[in-house]
Design a protein around this motif. Structure first.
Motif, PDB file in Angstrom:
ATOM      1  N   CYS A  96       0.944  -1.078   0.070  1.00 12.94           N
ATOM      2  CA  CYS A  96       0.223  -0.037   0.042  1.00 12.94           C
ATOM      3  C   CYS A  96       0.938   1.174  -0.143  1.00 12.94           C
ATOM      4  N   ALA A  97       0.423   2.291  -0.520  1.00 17.70           N
ATOM      5  CA  ALA A  97       1.587   3.416  -0.988  1.00 17.70           C
ATOM      6  C   ALA A  97       0.871   4.509  -0.912  1.00 17.70           C
ATOM      7  N   ALA A  98       1.222   5.959  -0.605  1.00 18.23           N
ATOM      8  CA  ALA A  98       1.024   7.121  -0.785  1.00 18.23           C
ATOM      9  C   ALA A  98       1.563   7.987  -1.817  1.00 18.23           C
ATOM     10  N   GLU A  99       0.828   8.687  -2.806  1.00 19.76           N
ATOM     11  CA  GLU A  99       1.317   9.448  -3.593  1.00 19.76           C
ATOM     12  C   GLU A  99       0.580  10.824  -3.726  1.00 19.76           C
ATOM     13  N   PRO A 100       1.090  12.129  -4.093  1.00 17.33           N
ATOM     14  CA  PRO A 100       0.511  12.940  -4.008  1.00 17.33           C
ATOM     15  C   PRO A 100      -0.954  13.151  -4.903  1.00 17.33           C
ATOM     16  N   TRP A 101      -0.907  12.297  -6.037  1.00 20.02           N
ATOM     17  CA  TRP A 101      -2.252  12.189  -6.754  1.00 20.02           C
ATOM     18  C   TRP A 101      -1.931  10.840  -7.498  1.00 20.02           C
ATOM     19  N   CYS A 102      -3.047  10.229  -7.950  1.00 17.01           N
ATOM     20  CA  CYS A 102      -2.722   8.919  -8.696  1.00 17.01           C
ATOM     21  C   CYS A 102      -2.269   9.460 -10.127  1.00 17.01           C
ATOM     22  N   LEU A 103      -1.199   8.417 -10.279  1.00 10.95           N
ATOM     23  CA  LEU A 103      -0.312   8.726 -11.322  1.00 10.95           C
ATOM     24  C   LEU A 103       0.641   9.704 -11.440  1.00 10.95           C
ATOM     25  N   TYR A 104       1.016  10.075 -10.070  1.00 10.27           N
ATOM     26  CA  TYR A 104       1.938  11.002 -10.112  1.00 10.27           C
ATOM     27  C   TYR A 104       3.456  10.388 -10.336  1.00 10.27           C
ATOM     28  N   GLY A 105       3.500   9.006 -10.197  1.00 10.79           N
ATOM     29  CA  GLY A 105       4.606   8.369 -10.686  1.00 10.79           C
ATOM     30  C   GLY A 105       6.017   8.098  -9.566  1.00 10.79           C
ATOM     31  N   ALA A 106       5.598   8.758  -8.342  1.00  7.65           N
ATOM     32  CA  ALA A 106       6.577   8.393  -7.150  1.00  7.65           C
ATOM     33  C   ALA A 106       5.669   8.523  -6.098  1.00  7.65           C
ATOM     34  N   TYR A 107       5.997   7.429  -5.172  1.00  8.61           N
ATOM     35  CA  TYR A 107       5.292   6.969  -3.702  1.00  8.61           C
ATOM     36  C   TYR A 107       6.413   7.856  -2.834  1.00  8.61           C
ATOM     37  N   GLU A 108       5.719   8.589  -1.815  1.00 10.62           N
ATOM     38  CA  GLU A 108       6.324   9.227  -0.892  1.00 10.62           C
ATOM     39  C   GLU A 108       6.478   8.223   0.330  1.00 10.62           C
ATOM     40  N   TYR A 109       5.389   7.358   0.529  1.00  7.90           N
ATOM     41  CA  TYR A 109       5.328   6.659   1.619  1.00  7.90           C
ATOM     42  C   TYR A 109       4.587   5.110   1.174  1.00  7.90           C
ATOM     43  N   TRP A 110       5.125   4.061   1.877  1.00 12.49           N
ATOM     44  CA  TRP A 110       4.646   2.806   1.390  1.00 12.49           C
ATOM     45  C   TRP A 110       4.571   1.805   2.679  1.00 12.49           C
ATOM     46  N   GLY A 111       3.860   0.932   2.815  1.00 15.67           N
ATOM     47  CA  GLY A 111       3.865  -0.109   4.023  1.00 15.67           C
ATOM     48  C   GLY A 111       5.117  -1.452   3.669  1.00 15.67           C
ATOM     49  N   GLN A 112       4.968  -2.214   4.634  1.00 14.23           N
ATOM     50  CA  GLN A 112       6.045  -3.380   4.484  1.00 14.23           C
ATOM     51  C   GLN A 112       5.580  -4.220   3.672  1.00 14.23           C
ATOM     52  N   GLY A 113       4.304  -4.245   3.171  1.00 14.33           N
ATOM     53  CA  GLY A 113       3.803  -5.241   2.142  1.00 14.33           C
ATOM     54  C   GLY A 113       3.267  -6.494   2.850  1.00 14.33           C
ATOM     55  N   THR A 114       2.461  -7.266   1.824  1.00 12.61           N
ATOM     56  CA  THR A 114       1.778  -8.484   2.125  1.00 12.61           C
ATOM     57  C   THR A 114       2.031  -9.411   1.111  1.00 12.61           C
TER      58      THR A 114
END
Length: 120
Positions: A96-114
């Protein structure tokens, strides 16, 4: 600062379904769209879905379109990824990841993953 925690991965047979959950928190959460990307061994990271927390617009990669559905519950600060008709090539660690808007192209935060594993 945004914190993201994923859950819901597992082992499933081809054709089966899984639902991933992402619990989001943080003081700046409202500034971000939330998406999912996946990483398989030896492969490049692939963005698979994103949802805008402002207008609810959704975006999907061609590889999952029609099979995966992203949704959110803003009150609970949760984002979900419903995965149907799973294929062995969907096997990966899903983040799961956060970016300023969809399709921005670079995530700023993300989780450890599943981990999601699809057997043939």
């Amino acid at each position: 600062e945004v914190q993201l925690v994923e859950s819901g991965g597992g082992l499933v047979q081809a054709g089966g379904s899984l639902r991933l959950s992402c619990e989001a928190s943080g003081s700046t959460l409202d500034d971000y769209a939330i998406g999912w990307f996946r990483q398989a061994p030896g492969k490049e990271r692939e963005a698979v879905a994103c949802i805008s927390r402002i207008d609810g617009n959704t975006y999907y990669s061609d590889s999952v379109k029609g099979r995966f559905t992203i949704s959110s519950d803003n009150a609970r600060k949760m984002v979900f990824l419903q995965m149907n008709s799973l294929k062995p090539e969907d096997t990966a660690v899903y983040h799961c990841a956060a970016e300023p808007w969809c399709l921005y192209g670079a995530y700023e935060y993300w989780g450890q993953g599943t981990q999601v594993t699809v057997s043939s």
